[in-house]
Design an enzyme around this catalytic site. Structure first.
Site, PDB file in Angstrom:
ATOM      1  N   LYS A 111    -102.254 -55.199  39.228  1.00  0.00           N
ATOM      2  CA  LYS A 111    -102.314 -55.220  40.695  1.00  0.00           C
ATOM      3  C   LYS A 111    -103.156 -54.074  41.251  1.00  0.00           C
ATOM      4  O   LYS A 111    -103.790 -54.211  42.291  1.00  0.00           O
ATOM      5  CB  LYS A 111    -100.901 -55.178  41.296  1.00  0.00           C
ATOM      6  CG  LYS A 111    -100.154 -56.480  41.082  1.00  0.00           C
ATOM      7  CD  LYS A 111     -99.052 -56.718  42.080  1.00  0.00           C
ATOM      8  CE  LYS A 111     -98.530 -58.149  41.932  1.00  0.00           C
ATOM      9  NZ  LYS A 111     -97.424 -58.481  42.802  1.00  0.00           N
ATOM     10  N   LYS A 194    -101.975 -66.411  35.989  1.00  0.00           N
ATOM     11  CA  LYS A 194    -100.746 -67.058  36.464  1.00  0.00           C
ATOM     12  C   LYS A 194    -100.919 -67.543  37.906  1.00  0.00           C
ATOM     13  O   LYS A 194    -101.706 -66.969  38.673  1.00  0.00           O
ATOM     14  CB  LYS A 194     -99.529 -66.138  36.304  1.00  0.00           C
ATOM     15  CG  LYS A 194     -99.331 -65.129  37.381  1.00  0.00           C
ATOM     16  CD  LYS A 194     -97.934 -64.522  37.337  1.00  0.00           C
ATOM     17  CE  LYS A 194     -97.806 -63.592  38.537  1.00  0.00           C
ATOM     18  NZ  LYS A 194     -96.507 -63.468  39.105  1.00  0.00           N
ATOM     19  N   LYS A 197     -99.241 -66.140  44.675  1.00  0.00           N
ATOM     20  CA  LYS A 197     -99.403 -66.268  46.137  1.00  0.00           C
ATOM     21  C   LYS A 197    -100.683 -65.599  46.601  1.00  0.00           C
ATOM     22  O   LYS A 197    -101.287 -66.000  47.577  1.00  0.00           O
ATOM     23  CB  LYS A 197     -98.265 -65.559  46.871  1.00  0.00           C
ATOM     24  CG  LYS A 197     -96.908 -66.104  46.609  1.00  0.00           C
ATOM     25  CD  LYS A 197     -95.928 -65.386  47.532  1.00  0.00           C
ATOM     26  CE  LYS A 197     -94.582 -65.204  46.886  1.00  0.00           C
ATOM     27  NZ  LYS A 197     -94.454 -63.955  46.140  1.00  0.00           N
TER      28      LYS A 197
END
Ligand code: AQP
Length: 332
Positions: A111, A194, A197
């Site tokens: 991230k 993956k 969102k």
């Protein structure tokens, strides 16, 4: 009774990965466990959020949980901010967790990306807040997707370190529950990533709010290879995009991949995608309709969160007090 805690971030619309990897299992677990399901808004702000969007997404995610079948009379449904104990216990645990442990967390690396020094401190200590979420209720089990396994291991390390530093047997060593066929649903555009969102491409995921024609279009455009479906799981596993679609089908139909291949081996993906669309629409349409109904009644959704908050606080408060006492923090 064993106790479940699990959370979902209000970082946007929930997608099929959240549903198959987590929420559908949460619904089933209500039968046998005391369950706390939390919209983890404090986790969401570890990356920049638009304040108005965050408030809206918090209600939407709560509505999705209810629409998917979480029963607020049985399970505790609330948002993290309203129980201050999460942040308070996180501070105690920040003083137990070691920098070296956090440096191993792969989700932070993913991230934070290349510009790691510019990531928020909150993103770095996110797994410690997650440990606090779980340990604040002395949860025995946490149902999650495969991606959260490493954070659960850290939670156990923190609990063990706390217990051993203070010579107590206070926090449980919480077990992950990674259930079902679809523990890691992948992007429809890239079998190596993956479903998420925050992926910039809306075609990478099926949102719980997507109408049937959008679901059909996204599945039609999903990346595959030119070969027909194979006979065996071993062959399927060499083809990530094909494997992802078969896994999604199996999970939606409550079957395993081998039984799906027994039916579709040799079929072209054009045919298989039509069947996949049918089963996806049949599962998601009632949830989408119920979500719309609930979102038209924000007073009801807020009421559910308020009621859940009161129940969560009453479980959290004695655990927090006891943890503070163990550490030697004075409360008069
Ligand atoms: N692709 C997935 N397959 C299976 N399970 C998944 N989960 C998330 N993505 C998949 C599971 O859903 C629960 C809630 O996750 P979250 O929203 O709190 O955080 P996340 O894992 O970071 O999900 P996203 O969609 O990738 O969000 P963003 O893009 O905001 O980071 C968890 O149990 C998770 O395992």
């Amino acid at each position: 009774m064993p106790r479940i805690f699990s959370g979902v971030q209000p970082t946007g619309n929930l997608h099929l990965g959240n549903y198959l990897g987590a929420i559908r299992n949460w619904v089933r677990l209500q039968r046998d466990y005391e369950c706390l399901y939390c919209v983890v808004d404090l986790h969401a702000i570890t990356v920049e959020q638009d304040p108005a969007e965050l408030t809206k997404a918090t209600r939407e995610v709560a509505a999705s949980l209810l629409a998917a079948g979480i029963d607020p009379a049985r399970s505790i449904v609330f948002n993290q901010t309203q129980v201050a104990g999460h942040a308070e216990l996180a501070w105690l645990l920040n003083c137990i967790a070691r920098v070296g442990w956090l440096n191993r967390m792969t989700q932070f690396k993913e991230k934070a990306g290349k510009n790691r020094v510019n990531a928020s401190v909150g993103l770095y200590v996110y797994p410690v807040l997650m440990a606090a979420d779980i340990l604040l209720y002395k949860a025995t089990h946490v149902p999650v997707g495969e991606d959260q396994k490493q954070h659960l291991e850290l939670c156990r390390d923190i609990a063990q370190a706390f217990n051993s530093q203070f010579g107590v047997d206070f926090f449980p060593l919480t077990e992950p529950l990674i259930l079902g066929e679809a523990t890691r649903v992948m992007s429809l555009r890239d079998g190596a990533k993956k479903m998420s969102k925050s992926d910039v491409s809306d075609y990478s995921r099926i949102n719980l709010t997507d109408p049937p024609d959008t679901i059909a279009q996204k599945i039609r455009k999903a990346k595959t290879d030119p070969n027909p479906l194979p006979d065996t799981v071993a062959e399927l596993e060499r083809r990530p995009e094909a494997d992802n679609l078969v896994t999604i089908y199996a999970a939606l139909a409550d079957r395993d991949r081998q039984s799906v291949l027994a039916e579709y081996a040799g079929a072209q993906f054009s045919t298989f995608k039509e069947r996949l669309t049918e089963v996806a629409v049949a599962t998601l349409s009632p949830i989408t309709a119920e979500m719309r109904r609930l979102l038209a009644d924000p007073v009801y959704v807020d009421g559910v969160l308020r009621h859940g908050t009161a129940r969560a606080r009453s479980l959290a408060e004695p655990v927090l007090r006891e943890a503070q006492k163990i550490v030697g923090l004075l409360r008069t």
